[in-house]
Design a protein around this motif. Structure first.
Motif, PDB file in Angstrom:
ATOM      1  N   THR A  54      -5.183 -42.900 -16.373  1.00  0.00           N
ATOM      2  CA  THR A  54      -4.576 -43.366 -15.125  1.00  0.00           C
ATOM      3  C   THR A  54      -5.557 -43.252 -13.963  1.00  0.00           C
ATOM      4  O   THR A  54      -5.711 -44.190 -13.167  1.00  0.00           O
ATOM      5  N   LEU A  55      -6.240 -42.102 -13.859  1.00  0.00           N
ATOM      6  CA  LEU A  55      -7.200 -41.909 -12.773  1.00  0.00           C
ATOM      7  C   LEU A  55      -8.394 -42.853 -12.879  1.00  0.00           C
ATOM      8  O   LEU A  55      -9.030 -43.169 -11.876  1.00  0.00           O
ATOM      9  N   MET A  56      -8.673 -43.313 -14.102  1.00  0.00           N
ATOM     10  CA  MET A  56      -9.789 -44.238 -14.304  1.00  0.00           C
ATOM     11  C   MET A  56      -9.339 -45.690 -14.317  1.00  0.00           C
ATOM     12  O   MET A  56     -10.101 -46.585 -14.677  1.00  0.00           O
ATOM     13  N   GLY A  57      -8.077 -45.924 -13.927  1.00  0.00           N
ATOM     14  CA  GLY A  57      -7.581 -47.278 -13.719  1.00  0.00           C
ATOM     15  C   GLY A  57      -7.203 -48.026 -14.976  1.00  0.00           C
ATOM     16  O   GLY A  57      -7.192 -49.262 -14.984  1.00  0.00           O
ATOM     17  N   LEU A  58      -6.834 -47.304 -16.046  1.00  0.00           N
ATOM     18  CA  LEU A  58      -6.471 -47.931 -17.312  1.00  0.00           C
ATOM     19  C   LEU A  58      -5.034 -47.576 -17.677  1.00  0.00           C
ATOM     20  O   LEU A  58      -4.469 -46.602 -17.153  1.00  0.00           O
ATOM     21  N   PRO A  59      -4.413 -48.332 -18.588  1.00  0.00           N
ATOM     22  CA  PRO A  59      -3.055 -47.989 -19.026  1.00  0.00           C
ATOM     23  C   PRO A  59      -3.012 -46.599 -19.643  1.00  0.00           C
ATOM     24  O   PRO A  59      -3.929 -46.207 -20.380  1.00  0.00           O
ATOM     25  N   ALA A  60      -1.970 -45.855 -19.362  1.00  0.00           N
ATOM     26  CA  ALA A  60      -1.872 -44.468 -19.815  1.00  0.00           C
ATOM     27  C   ALA A  60      -1.800 -44.346 -21.332  1.00  0.00           C
ATOM     28  O   ALA A  60      -2.065 -43.265 -21.875  1.00  0.00           O
ATOM     29  N   ASP A  61      -1.449 -45.428 -22.028  1.00  0.00           N
ATOM     30  CA  ASP A  61      -1.322 -45.353 -23.489  1.00  0.00           C
ATOM     31  C   ASP A  61      -2.522 -45.947 -24.223  1.00  0.00           C
ATOM     32  O   ASP A  61      -2.459 -46.179 -25.432  1.00  0.00           O
ATOM     33  N   ALA A  62      -3.639 -46.142 -23.535  1.00  0.00           N
ATOM     34  CA  ALA A  62      -4.806 -46.792 -24.141  1.00  0.00           C
ATOM     35  C   ALA A  62      -5.698 -45.789 -24.864  1.00  0.00           C
ATOM     36  O   ALA A  62      -6.892 -45.655 -24.593  1.00  0.00           O
ATOM     37  N   TYR A  63      -5.109 -45.045 -25.817  1.00  0.00           N
ATOM     38  CA  TYR A  63      -5.863 -44.069 -26.591  1.00  0.00           C
ATOM     39  C   TYR A  63      -5.425 -44.138 -28.053  1.00  0.00           C
ATOM     40  O   TYR A  63      -4.401 -44.744 -28.388  1.00  0.00           O
ATOM     41  N   ASP A  64      -6.228 -43.498 -28.937  1.00  0.00           N
ATOM     42  CA  ASP A  64      -5.935 -43.485 -30.371  1.00  0.00           C
ATOM     43  C   ASP A  64      -5.612 -42.066 -30.824  1.00  0.00           C
ATOM     44  O   ASP A  64      -6.227 -41.098 -30.369  1.00  0.00           O
ATOM     45  N   HIS A  65      -4.657 -41.955 -31.753  1.00  0.00           N
ATOM     46  CA  HIS A  65      -4.389 -40.674 -32.406  1.00  0.00           C
ATOM     47  C   HIS A  65      -5.358 -40.509 -33.574  1.00  0.00           C
ATOM     48  O   HIS A  65      -5.621 -41.452 -34.321  1.00  0.00           O
ATOM     49  N   VAL A  66      -5.901 -39.281 -33.732  1.00  0.00           N
ATOM     50  CA  VAL A  66      -6.824 -38.991 -34.831  1.00  0.00           C
ATOM     51  C   VAL A  66      -6.350 -37.733 -35.558  1.00  0.00           C
ATOM     52  O   VAL A  66      -5.426 -37.062 -35.113  1.00  0.00           O
ATOM     53  N   ASN A  67      -7.006 -37.444 -36.680  1.00  0.00           N
ATOM     54  CA  ASN A  67      -6.624 -36.275 -37.477  1.00  0.00           C
ATOM     55  C   ASN A  67      -6.647 -35.007 -36.640  1.00  0.00           C
ATOM     56  O   ASN A  67      -7.573 -34.778 -35.848  1.00  0.00           O
ATOM     57  N   ASP A  68      -5.640 -34.170 -36.830  1.00  0.00           N
ATOM     58  CA  ASP A  68      -5.571 -32.925 -36.081  1.00  0.00           C
ATOM     59  C   ASP A  68      -6.615 -31.940 -36.581  1.00  0.00           C
ATOM     60  O   ASP A  68      -7.079 -32.024 -37.720  1.00  0.00           O
ATOM     61  N   ARG A  69      -6.991 -30.989 -35.725  1.00  0.00           N
ATOM     62  CA  ARG A  69      -7.913 -29.928 -36.090  1.00  0.00           C
ATOM     63  C   ARG A  69      -7.199 -28.927 -36.999  1.00  0.00           C
ATOM     64  O   ARG A  69      -6.030 -28.603 -36.786  1.00  0.00           O
ATOM     65  N   ALA A  70      -7.922 -28.411 -37.988  1.00  0.00           N
ATOM     66  CA  ALA A  70      -7.355 -27.373 -38.858  1.00  0.00           C
ATOM     67  C   ALA A  70      -7.053 -26.114 -38.047  1.00  0.00           C
ATOM     68  O   ALA A  70      -7.874 -25.662 -37.257  1.00  0.00           O
ATOM     69  N   GLY A  71      -5.854 -25.557 -38.233  1.00  0.00           N
ATOM     70  CA  GLY A  71      -5.485 -24.326 -37.545  1.00  0.00           C
ATOM     71  C   GLY A  71      -5.382 -24.461 -36.045  1.00  0.00           C
ATOM     72  O   GLY A  71      -5.584 -23.491 -35.311  1.00  0.00           O
ATOM     73  N   HIS A  72      -5.044 -25.647 -35.579  1.00  0.00           N
ATOM     74  CA  HIS A  72      -5.028 -25.950 -34.149  1.00  0.00           C
ATOM     75  C   HIS A  72      -3.975 -25.098 -33.432  1.00  0.00           C
ATOM     76  O   HIS A  72      -2.781 -25.227 -33.676  1.00  0.00           O
ATOM     77  N   ASP A  73      -4.406 -24.209 -32.522  1.00  0.00           N
ATOM     78  CA  ASP A  73      -3.469 -23.372 -31.771  1.00  0.00           C
ATOM     79  C   ASP A  73      -2.543 -24.255 -30.942  1.00  0.00           C
ATOM     80  O   ASP A  73      -2.961 -25.276 -30.380  1.00  0.00           O
ATOM     81  N   MET A  74      -1.268 -23.818 -30.823  1.00  0.00           N
ATOM     82  CA  MET A  74      -0.274 -24.662 -30.178  1.00  0.00           C
ATOM     83  C   MET A  74      -0.290 -24.561 -28.653  1.00  0.00           C
ATOM     84  O   MET A  74      -0.283 -25.566 -27.951  1.00  0.00           O
TER      85      MET A  74
END
Length: 332
Positions: free
Chosen positions: A256-276
Motif C-alpha cells: 500500500t505504501l509503495m502504491g500497489l494493490p494490497a493483495d499483490a503478493y504470493d504465498h510460499v512454503n512456510d518455514r520449518a518450526g516457524h514461531d507463531m
C-alpha cells in the motif's frame, strides 16, 4: 566511557547503533566485524574516521579480542549469526559465533574488568499463542525453537554465569524484531521492499498469521545506549515498541505504501518450526530508565525504511539475486 568496542558493528543492528552513537554522543567507536555475507563496510560509510575505526576479525579469535578489549572502556556485543532459515540449513556457524564467540569475549572482559552489554533476541523465549494476552517479560522461561534462538539463549546464560561467578560487569537486552536501514535483503521486510523495487511480487510464508513485535533500529539503538550508560549490572532488560503486526499485515502495508494493490503478493512454503507470535513487555526498561520509543507509528517507520531502500540501491542490489536464488531453491 570514552571508547566503545562494538562487535558486529558492520551488520544491520550493529551499524545502526554505531551511527546512533556518533550522532548522539562524543564516544569513539572501534568496530570489530568478521564481514560475513551479512556484514558490509558500506554500512559505516560517511562516519568520521577520527571517531570510528574498523577491524576485520572473528570474535572467537582470543588474541585479537583481547587486544581490542584492552583499548576500550566498554564493549557492546552485537556480533551473531542471526538468520533462522540459515540456522536450519547449517547450525555450525551459529555455535561458533554465538556460543564460542561470546565465551571468548566474556573471558577478555573478565580479565580486564571491562563493562559489557550483551545484545540478544526475544526468540530465546520461544513463542506465544495468537490468542494469548501475555507478553514476554524478563521472567519468562527460555524455550528456544531453532538452532539460532537456542545458541542465543546459550550466550545469554553464559553472560549471566560470568556475572554471577566472576563478577563481570555486564547487562543483557532481549529485543523484538528490528527493521530499518542497512538490513540484509534476506530478512522479511527488506526482502519484500526490494522485491517490489525490482518489479517482483513479495513472498509470504504460509498464511501470514505469524505475529512479530516490530521496533525501528533507531529505537533499539537508543535503548541499548540507555542500558549501557544507566542499566543495573547483572540485569536483563527487554526492548520493544508495542509494534505487534502479523506478517500478512506487514506485506500489505508495504504494498500500500509503495502504491500497489494490497493483495499483490504470493504465498510460499512456510518455514520449518516457524514461531507463531512474539510480544515484548518493556515495562522494566520504561520505568527504570525512562526509555520510550520514538517510532510509535509503525507505518511512519516503515515508510522511512522504504525510502531508504529506494535511494540506496547500490547498497542492497549486489546481494539480491543470490538471495532470491537461495529462496527459490527452498520453494520460498
Amino acid at each position: 566511557m570514552a571508547r566503545l568496542l562494538v562487535t558486529g558493528g558492520a551488520g544491520f543492528i550493529g551499524s545502526n547503533f554505531v551511527h546512533h552513537v556518533i550522532e548522539h554522543t562524543a564516544y569513539e567507536v572501534i568496530v570489530l566485524d568478521k564481514l560475513t555475507y551479512a556484514g558490509n563496510r558500506a554500512s559505516l560509510a560517511g562516519l568520521p574516521e577520527e571517531r570510528v575505526s574498523f577491524v576485520q576479525g572473528d570474535i572467537a579469535d582470543g588474541g585479537l579480542v583481547d587486544d581490542l578489549v584492552t583499548a576500550a572502556d566498554a564493549v557492546v556485543h552485537y556480533a551473531a549469526e542471526s538468520h533462522n532459515d540459515n540456522s536450519l540449513s547449517d547450525p555450525q556457524p551459529f555455535l561458533n559465533t554465538n556460543i564460542i564467540g561470546t565465551f571468548t569475549l566474556l573471558e577478555s572482559v573478565r580479565k580486564h574488568g571491562t563493562r559489557m552489554h550483551h545484545v540478544s533476541t526475544d526468540e530465546v523465549y520461544g513463542d506465544l499463542a495468537l490468542d494469548d494476552p501475555a507478553r514476554f517479560t524478563e521472567e519468562t522461561p527460555y524455550n528456544p525453537s531453532s538452532p539460532y534462538s537456542s545458541t542465543k539463549a546459550g550466550s545469554d546464560l553464559l553472560v549471566r554465569a560470568w556475572v554471577r561467578s566472576f563478577g563481570v560487569a555486564a547487562t543483557i537486552s532481549n529485543c523484538s524484531n528490528n527493521y530499518g536501514p542497512y538490513q540484509h535483503v534476506e530478512k522479511f521486510i527488506p526482502r519484500q521492499i526490494t522485491n517490489v523495487l525490482r518489479g517482483h511480487r513479495p513472498k509470504l510464508y504460509g498464511d501470514g498469521r505469524n505475529v512479530r513485535d516490530w521496533i525501528h533500529a533507531d529505537d533499539h539503538s537508543s535503548a541499548v545506549l540507555s542500558i549501557l550508560e544507566n542499566g543495573r549490572i547483572g540485569e536483563t532488560y527487554l526492548i520493544g515498541a508495542d509494534g505487534e503486526r502479523d506478517n500478512k499485515s506487514v506485506v500489505e502495508a508495504i504494498l500500500t505504501l509503495m502504491g500497489l494493490p494490497a493483495d499483490a503478493y504470493d504465498h510460499v512454503n512456510d518455514r520449518a518450526g516457524h514461531d507463531m507470535r512474539y510480544a515484548i513487555d518493556y515495562t522494566k526498561l520504561r520505568n527504570e530508565l525512562n526509555w520510550h520509543p520514538l517510532y510509535r507509528d509503525f507505518e511512519r517507520g516503515l515508510q522511512a525504511t522504504i525510502d531508504w531502500y529506494r535511494t540506496n540501491e547500490d547498497w542492497w542490489l549486489p546481494a539480491k539475486a543470490a538471495t532470491e536464488a537461495l529462496y527459490a531453491r527452498a520453494g520460498q
